[in-house]
Design a protein around this motif. Structure first.
Motif, PDB file in Angstrom:
ATOM      1  N   ASP A  17       0.830  -1.206   0.000  1.00  0.00           N
ATOM      2  CA  ASP A  17       0.000   0.000   0.000  1.00  0.00           C
ATOM      3  C   ASP A  17       0.864   1.254   0.000  1.00  0.00           C
ATOM      4  O   ASP A  17       0.592   2.215  -0.740  1.00  0.00           O
ATOM      5  N   TYR A  18       1.914   1.258   0.836  1.00  0.00           N
ATOM      6  CA  TYR A  18       2.801   2.412   0.904  1.00  0.00           C
ATOM      7  C   TYR A  18       3.463   2.666  -0.450  1.00  0.00           C
ATOM      8  O   TYR A  18       3.588   3.818  -0.894  1.00  0.00           O
ATOM      9  N   TYR A  19       3.837   1.594  -1.141  1.00  0.00           N
ATOM     10  CA  TYR A  19       4.439   1.723  -2.467  1.00  0.00           C
ATOM     11  C   TYR A  19       3.456   2.395  -3.430  1.00  0.00           C
ATOM     12  O   TYR A  19       3.828   3.275  -4.210  1.00  0.00           O
ATOM     13  N   GLN A  20       2.179   2.016  -3.352  1.00  0.00           N
ATOM     14  CA  GLN A  20       1.175   2.638  -4.218  1.00  0.00           C
ATOM     15  C   GLN A  20       0.992   4.107  -3.863  1.00  0.00           C
ATOM     16  O   GLN A  20       0.835   4.953  -4.749  1.00  0.00           O
ATOM     17  N   TRP A  21       1.027   4.436  -2.567  1.00  0.00           N
ATOM     18  CA  TRP A  21       0.882   5.840  -2.176  1.00  0.00           C
ATOM     19  C   TRP A  21       2.071   6.660  -2.672  1.00  0.00           C
ATOM     20  O   TRP A  21       1.921   7.836  -3.006  1.00  0.00           O
ATOM     21  N   LEU A  22       3.262   6.060  -2.728  1.00  0.00           N
ATOM     22  CA  LEU A  22       4.417   6.750  -3.294  1.00  0.00           C
ATOM     23  C   LEU A  22       4.199   7.058  -4.778  1.00  0.00           C
ATOM     24  O   LEU A  22       4.514   8.152  -5.252  1.00  0.00           O
ATOM     25  N   VAL A  23       3.655   6.088  -5.509  1.00  0.00           N
ATOM     26  CA  VAL A  23       3.386   6.303  -6.933  1.00  0.00           C
ATOM     27  C   VAL A  23       2.363   7.426  -7.105  1.00  0.00           C
ATOM     28  O   VAL A  23       2.499   8.290  -7.979  1.00  0.00           O
ATOM     29  N   ALA A 212       9.534  14.337   5.043  1.00  0.00           N
ATOM     30  CA  ALA A 212       8.604  15.048   4.154  1.00  0.00           C
ATOM     31  C   ALA A 212       8.007  14.097   3.130  1.00  0.00           C
ATOM     32  O   ALA A 212       6.811  14.165   2.814  1.00  0.00           O
ATOM     33  N   LEU A 213       8.829  13.180   2.616  1.00  0.00           N
ATOM     34  CA  LEU A 213       8.326  12.197   1.657  1.00  0.00           C
ATOM     35  C   LEU A 213       7.252  11.318   2.289  1.00  0.00           C
ATOM     36  O   LEU A 213       6.185  11.086   1.693  1.00  0.00           O
ATOM     37  N   GLU A 214       7.501  10.848   3.490  1.00  0.00           N
ATOM     38  CA  GLU A 214       6.530   9.988   4.161  1.00  0.00           C
ATOM     39  C   GLU A 214       5.253  10.752   4.497  1.00  0.00           C
ATOM     40  O   GLU A 214       4.152  10.191   4.449  1.00  0.00           O
ATOM     41  N   GLU A 215       5.387  12.040   4.809  1.00  0.00           N
ATOM     42  CA  GLU A 215       4.196  12.845   5.077  1.00  0.00           C
ATOM     43  C   GLU A 215       3.356  12.987   3.808  1.00  0.00           C
ATOM     44  O   GLU A 215       2.116  12.936   3.857  1.00  0.00           O
ATOM     45  N   GLY A 216       4.010  13.168   2.663  1.00  0.00           N
ATOM     46  CA  GLY A 216       3.281  13.286   1.415  1.00  0.00           C
ATOM     47  C   GLY A 216       2.547  12.003   1.065  1.00  0.00           C
ATOM     48  O   GLY A 216       1.360  12.024   0.706  1.00  0.00           O
ATOM     49  N   ALA A 217       3.241  10.856   1.186  1.00  0.00           N
ATOM     50  CA  ALA A 217       2.602   9.569   0.902  1.00  0.00           C
ATOM     51  C   ALA A 217       1.484   9.300   1.898  1.00  0.00           C
ATOM     52  O   ALA A 217       0.416   8.775   1.528  1.00  0.00           O
ATOM     53  N   GLY A 218       1.692   9.672   3.162  1.00  0.00           N
ATOM     54  CA  GLY A 218       0.654   9.479   4.175  1.00  0.00           C
ATOM     55  C   GLY A 218      -0.570  10.324   3.911  1.00  0.00           C
ATOM     56  O   GLY A 218      -1.707   9.899   4.172  1.00  0.00           O
ATOM     57  N   ALA A 221      -2.664   8.537   1.366  1.00  0.00           N
ATOM     58  CA  ALA A 221      -3.390   7.436   2.008  1.00  0.00           C
ATOM     59  C   ALA A 221      -4.614   7.952   2.764  1.00  0.00           C
ATOM     60  O   ALA A 221      -5.691   7.344   2.722  1.00  0.00           O
ATOM     61  N   LYS A 222      -4.462   9.082   3.446  1.00  0.00           N
ATOM     62  CA  LYS A 222      -5.587   9.661   4.185  1.00  0.00           C
ATOM     63  C   LYS A 222      -6.702  10.082   3.234  1.00  0.00           C
ATOM     64  O   LYS A 222      -7.887   9.871   3.515  1.00  0.00           O
ATOM     65  N   MET A 223      -6.339  10.671   2.099  1.00  0.00           N
ATOM     66  CA  MET A 223      -7.350  11.070   1.122  1.00  0.00           C
ATOM     67  C   MET A 223      -8.155   9.856   0.643  1.00  0.00           C
ATOM     68  O   MET A 223      -9.383   9.913   0.506  1.00  0.00           O
ATOM     69  N   GLY A 239      -3.175  20.345   0.707  1.00  0.00           N
ATOM     70  CA  GLY A 239      -2.426  19.324   1.436  1.00  0.00           C
ATOM     71  C   GLY A 239      -0.995  19.744   1.689  1.00  0.00           C
ATOM     72  O   GLY A 239      -0.457  19.537   2.788  1.00  0.00           O
ATOM     73  N   VAL A 240      -0.356  20.353   0.702  1.00  0.00           N
ATOM     74  CA  VAL A 240       1.020  20.839   0.859  1.00  0.00           C
ATOM     75  C   VAL A 240       1.084  21.904   1.952  1.00  0.00           C
ATOM     76  O   VAL A 240       2.001  21.914   2.786  1.00  0.00           O
ATOM     77  N   ALA A 241       0.088  22.792   1.963  1.00  0.00           N
ATOM     78  CA  ALA A 241       0.053  23.836   2.991  1.00  0.00           C
ATOM     79  C   ALA A 241      -0.179  23.242   4.374  1.00  0.00           C
ATOM     80  O   ALA A 241       0.457  23.644   5.360  1.00  0.00           O
ATOM     81  N   GLU A 242      -1.078  22.268   4.453  1.00  0.00           N
ATOM     82  CA  GLU A 242      -1.381  21.628   5.729  1.00  0.00           C
ATOM     83  C   GLU A 242      -0.152  20.935   6.308  1.00  0.00           C
ATOM     84  O   GLU A 242       0.087  20.968   7.522  1.00  0.00           O
ATOM     85  N   LEU A 243       0.653  20.340   5.443  1.00  0.00           N
ATOM     86  CA  LEU A 243       1.850  19.627   5.878  1.00  0.00           C
ATOM     87  C   LEU A 243       3.063  20.547   6.007  1.00  0.00           C
ATOM     88  O   LEU A 243       4.143  20.096   6.414  1.00  0.00           O
TER      89      LEU A 243
END
Length: 494
Positions: A17-23, A212-218, A221-223, A239-243
């Motif tokens: 799942d994490y791999y898909q969120w990275l893509v 930062a990368l993990e926050e973006g992928a996370g 996943a939340k979306m 999302g970028v602003a929130e993070l």
């Protein structure tokens, strides 16, 4: 050292799942950068497990003008299942259709109205080097074409095409059409993939550390958990602003590769691929163009690059694997007087950094200068000795070539030490670039031609070229390690 235990089913599923969120996060970065750079036909939304996208619904890049890009993501916990005919054509574990049949079915639906499609199989699996079709995948495009279509009726490749077409439910002509748009993005190894995503975040103007990368992928996943399957520009920017990920401007990407393929080339606004046009079997031996290709041709390709970028571009990142003379030429092509904020991806001990011409510094860093008398004429030779000291090699070259040079000026960091860690970051690199330029303005004020030899980080060569003005005509040399040791590469009017 204790070995890690074998991953359990939950671990495998979670990592997949994490791999898909990275893509999907990579697709979001593409959307942000293309819209900021005013690219032609930018991505307008990202679909994640999008309804109505058939079997290639994991990640979809939606554009106003087709084709949209459909990505199917397949993660593997080990290397036991390479991508080959067996992997693509065998039924699923539940007895359902094979991967190839699912892809073919979706392709037929997407192109039923005569439209085009851009299909991707994204996986960390490697290509099977023994497979009749997959082994001939073009590393530059990810396509099995054109080699998949080569071979007469009795050839092994023709027999493989027959089997693939039968399993896909296609004619062989239709299979060729499918393979002309189906890209095999592999092997996108997890560690390698994350590193290149961090680079993409950097050129998109975001924080690009691992957190930062993990926050973006996370966030992706939340979306998805919240039921949002289509991510628009407004949603992603929120999302970028929130993070709190924003760190600088999103940049147009210029990819230049002479040593090995640039992994960011598919995301580039303009790519110059000279890997097959440089002499040598590896990136360690590729040091000059392979005849009949010439330095003049490469100079023309680089100097026309600004016109290939989106209109109105003011911030540019150069990526790829190039040696120092081309890196310097990139800097002079986008000289500071053009108003371009130019940045280079600099790899070092601390990982990858973005060295930008706009990064501030307090005062110029005056280099330490050592002069060697040559006494052969009124021109000047300059050696930038930052990563290592090339003085002896340059002196030998100047004397053997009998160049009309009066003296060699060797410029080092203020400490006088030349090594890989002498320039730690962009701030120091900019300060030293200005210090070197100012020193040479004074030293070469009455000189008509300078011969420049570079031994420095690639990023410093870019920054130095960017500030190369109010100087004399400059001949830039490349260290080719063979024959005469150096070779004149480019002539720059400064």
């Amino acid at each position: 050292m204790a070995h890690l235990p074998a991953p359990g089913p939950t671990s495998v599923r979670t990592t997949g799942d994490y791999y898909q969120w990275l893509v999907a996060w990579e697709a979001c970065l593409t959307l942000l950068r293309e819209n900021a750079a005013r690219s032609h036909n930018p991505v307008r939304a990202i679909g994640v497990e999008l309804d109505g996208a058939g079997n290639l619904d994991d990640v979809v890049l939606l554009r106003d003008i087709p084709p949209n890009t459909h990505k199917q993501v397949k993660y593997a916990v080990d290397s036991a299942t390479p991508v080959n005919e067996e992997y693509l054509t065998k039924p699923s574990v539940t007895g359902g259709p094979s991967i190839l049949r699912k892809i073919a079915k979706t392709w037929k639906v997407l192109t039923s109205d005569g439209g085009s499609a851009d299909l991707r199989l994204v996986t960390n699996r490697a290509a099977d080097p023994k497979d009749g079709l997959v082994a001939h995948r073009d590393a530059r495009t990810g396509l099995l074409m054109p080699k998949a279509a080569v071979g007469g009726a009795r050839s092994d490749r023709a027999k493989a095409r027959t089997r693939w077409a039968k399993e896909a439910g296609l004619t062989e002509a239709e299979l060729i059409d499918l393979l002309s748009v189906l890209r095999f993005d592999l092997p996108l190894d997890m560690v390698w993939y994350q590193e290149n995503l961090r680079l993409l975040m950097a050129v998109t103007g975001l924080r690009h550390d691992q957190r930062a990368l993990e926050e973006g992928a996370g966030w992706v996943a939340k979306m998805v958990r919240d039921g949002r399957r289509e991510l628009t520009l407004a949603v992603i920017e929120a999302g970028v602003a929130e993070l709190n990920l924003k760190a600088g401007p999103a940049r147009a990407v210029l990819s230049i590769a002479t040593l090995k393929p640039d992994p960011l080339a598919p995301d580039a606004d303009h790519a110059i691929d000279w890997v097959d046009r440089f002499d040598g079997d590896s990136d360690y031996t590729k040091r000059r163009p392979l005849s009949p290709n010439t330095w003049a041709q490469l100079q023309a390709d680089i100097e026309t690059a600004p016109g290939r970028l989106p209109a109105g571009t003011t911030a540019v990142s150069v990526t790829g694997s190039i040696r120092l003379a081309p890196a310097f030429l990139v800097g002079t092509t986008f000289r500071m007087v053009t108003g371009t904020d130019l940045a280079a991806v600099q790899r070092g001990r601390a990982g990858s950094q973005l060295w930008s011409t706009n990064d501030p510094f307090e005062t110029a860093m005056a280099p330490r200068a050592i002069e060697h008398e040559i006494g052969k004429g009124g021109e000047i030779a300059v050696a930038i000795a930052v990563a290592m000291n090339p003085t002896e090699d340059v002196l030998e070259y100047l004397r053997e070539q009998n160049l009309p040079v009066g003296k060699l000026i060797v410029l080092t960091p203020p400490s006088g030490t030349a090594n890989d860690g002498s320039i730690p970051d962009s701030t120091a690199a900019n300060a030293l670039a200005v210090g070197i330029r100012d020193h040479l303005r004074r030293s070469t004020r009455k000189v008509r031609r300078m011969h420049l030899f570079l031994a420095c980080p690639m990023g410093l060569a870019v920054l130095l070229g960017n500030r190369w003005n109010r100087l004399c005509q400059t001949v830039v040399y490349e260290d080719i390690k063979i024959d005469d040791g150096y070779e004149a590469a480019f002539t720059v009017e400064a």
